[in-house]
Design an enzyme around this catalytic site. Structure first.
Site, PDB file in Angstrom:
ATOM      1  N   ASN A  80       0.802  -1.290   0.004  1.00 28.41           N
ATOM      2  CA  ASN A  80      -0.050   0.039   0.007  1.00 28.41           C
ATOM      3  C   ASN A  80       0.873   1.210  -0.067  1.00 28.41           C
ATOM      4  OD1 ASN A  80      -1.870   2.033   0.490  1.00 28.41           O
ATOM      5  ND2 ASN A  80      -3.198   0.783   2.027  1.00 28.41           N
ATOM      6  N   ASP A  81       1.467   1.594   1.028  1.00 21.28           N
ATOM      7  CA  ASP A  81       2.136   2.889   1.367  1.00 21.28           C
ATOM      8  C   ASP A  81       3.340   2.898   0.243  1.00 21.28           C
ATOM      9  OD1 ASP A  81       0.327   3.895   3.200  1.00 21.28           O
ATOM     10  OD2 ASP A  81       1.481   3.084   4.908  1.00 21.28           O
TER      11      ASP A  81
END
Lengths: 98, 477
Positions: free
Chosen positions: B397-398
């Site tokens: 994700n990040d």
């Protein structure tokens, strides 16, 4: 017993060695390398054994026993998990890769 | 030469051999081809040093030698069996916590050596008196070792899912700072005057500080923390080695300390943060400051995703911690093999801090059987996204959030990311909507070329494989 200056030189040379041997490592080996160095500091077991071996009071025996127990776990566990991880790394170019 | 002198030389020669084997072993571990023999060399060094220690003069000359050696054999036996069995049985996805656990044990062992030396000297029951420099190093080693011990245990408990990921309260940094200063103060007092009560207080505060320091640190920062505590244990071992006058401990400990520090800095750099920022910033608490993103997340079903893959020539797969949680690495490799069978180029792109320890994803992919030459580091693969037809993001994700490059107000601004957004088409496999660890909305999910495949990682891969086979037999969709 080693003198202070010698120890200082040892620290310096060993620190450079550690820095050098790890500085050009591919990311793929970061885990095994960390885990492998984790195993290497399991040498603390030797120090803990001497501590327990020198013990003359019950307190020292208890502390020494804890130290040996923890140190042996570090060495044995560190070895097993590192070997397991390194065993898995295979190249597609090699024969026998499943 | 008498027997005692001869034994002394044999023991010292064994330590020397062990130190050489350790360094050569670590050196061999820095290439995938020789890596496995590297750990075996180091293992031989460890056995040699351990066996030799039974003949160490300080142990043999003690009047209570029999009892102590029996205790030694008992402790080594029980602990080795426990560690060996647990290390063999643990799943590959659980490796980070095992590394943390074994590392913490080493830190605790170093702290125990320091404790025995300080208590022995303070009560006058030790064979040798300690000089000021030795007391100072015993104290520093014990402090670092204690922090590594309890800190690693907390990291273990968190990764094992035994306790909440983060634990925070108001003024936490102030409280932690006070504890650290107290530990330093008590340690300094010991250098001036050894006193058993102060020794006990010093250890209590140091051990507690390790707990407090690790409590607020979240899961995504674990690669940095585990690597840092590894370096800590190395240094603690080196310092206690000086106290004992044991060259093997000094060399092995310092090498690990230096190597671990370097690795920790690499990890922190890959997150564009300093080590102190990781430790003390309470990162990822709110993340409320991030701006709203226009647009919507566009879902895709497995059939459509499979036909995208079917048409593609080049596919890059980006795994993250979510893949580990879903245990999806085997299925993902099965899917990749299906693609390779259809003459597509498949590569895996790994962000340096993906997962919960340095190189976590590499280990999982290796477990599934992915050859390491299909796996690429961030710097090598980033230019390739613009030439790839489909990028599959699974559980990351990040580390793929373009906000890190565009939004200055974002907490992750400046962090190097994988440029997944440059791919012609992106498929994100994800359980549901929702922000990543840092609590930041991911602009990638809203991009025009991105489609969301909402499913558990294993299930998604299974359905994609079935659909691909369906296209083959059904002659199109």
């Amino acid at each position: 017993m080693i003198s202070g200056e010698i120890a200082l030189y040892l620290f310096m040379l060993a620190a450079f060695t550690g820095h050098e041997i790890i500085s050009r490592v591919p990311v793929i080996l970061h885990t095994p390398l960390m885990s492998g160095s984790n195993f290497v500091h399991g040498i603390v077991l030797v120090g803990a054994m001497i501590t327990l071996g020198e013990a003359t009071t019950v307190t020292q025996q208890v502390i020494g026993f804890i130290g040996v127990f923890l140190g042996a776990g570090n060495a044995a566990g560190g070895y097993v998990v590192t070997e397991r991880m390194l065993e898995m790394f295979k190249s597609s170019k090699k024969e026998g890769a499943k | 030469m008498d027997k005692a002198t001869l034994l002394h030389y044999v023991v010292q020669a064994s330590y020397f051999a062990a130190a050489v084997l350790f360094i050569l072993g670590i050196k061999r571990m820095s290439s995938p081809v020789t890596a496995r023999s590297g750990i075996q060399w180091a293992g031989v060094g460890m056995v040699v040093a351990t066996v030799a220690t039974f003949f160490h003069g300080n142990i043999l000359n003690n009047s209570g030698v029999m009892v102590n050696v029996l205790l030694m054999v008992l402790a080594i036996g029980v602990s080795t069996v426990f560690a060996w069995v647990s290390g063999k049985k643990v799943a590959m996805t659980d490796m980070p916590q095992m590394v943390a656990l074994y590392n913490g044990m080493g830190g605790g062992s170093a702290a125990a050596i320091g404790a025995a030396a300080l208590i022995g000297a303070s009560t006058g029951t030790s064979h040798h008196a300690l000089g000021k420099a030795q007391i100072a190093l015993a104290v520093v080693g014990a402090l670092i070792g204690s922090i590594s011990f309890t800190g690693s245990l907390i990291a273990f408990a968190k990764l094992q899912g035994w306790m909440d990921k983060t634990f925070r309260f108001g003024g936490q940094q102030v409280v932690n700072g006070l504890f650290f200063l107290s530990a330093l103060g008590l340690g300094a007092a010991l250098v001036f005057e050894l006193n058993t009560t102060v020794v006990i207080a010093f250890f209590a505060v140091s051990l507690l500080f390790g707990v407090l320091m690790t409590l607020p640190i979240g899961g995504a920062d674990m690669p940095v923390v585990i690597s840092l505590y590894n370096a800590f244990t190395g240094l603690a071992v080196a310092f206690e080695g000086y106290v004992q006058g044991n060259v093997a401990l000094i060399i092995a400990g310092t090498v690990v300390g230096a190597a671990g520090t370097l690795l920790t800095r690499l990890m922190a750099k890959a997150m564009n943060r300093s080590i102190s920022n990781v430790l003390f910033s309470n990162f990822g608490g709110g993340g409320g400051g991030s701006s709203e993103i226009a647009g919507s997340q566009k879902p895709i079903d497995a059939a459509d995703a499979a036909s995208l893959l079917y048409m593609a020539e080049k596919v890059i797969i980006v795994p993250g911690y979510g893949m580990a949680v879903a245990q999806a690495q085997h299925k993902i490799w099965e899917l990749s093999q299906q693609l390779i069978k259809r003459d597509k180029t498949v590569k895996f792109a790994i962000h340096p801090v993906a997962g919960r320890m340095p190189g976590h994803m590499n280990v999982l992919l290796a477990e599934a059987g992915v050859p390491y030459d299909l796996i690429a580091d961030m710097d090598d693969i980033n230019p390739e996204f613009s030439t790839c037809d489909v990028a599959i993001v699974i559980g990351a994700n990040d580390v793929v959030n373009p906000v890190a490059k565009t939004d200055k107000s974002s907490p992750i601004y400046g962090m190097p990311i994988l440029d997944v957004v440059n791919a012609r088409q992106v498929i994100v496999i994800k359980r549901g909507k929702g922000a990543g660890f840092a609590g930041i909305e991911n602009a990638l999910f809203y991009a025009d070329n991105c489609r969301m495949l909402y499913a558990d990682g294993q299930e998604a891969a299974n359905r994609l494989i079935a659909e691909l086979k369906g296209i083959d037999s059904g002659g199109g969709h």
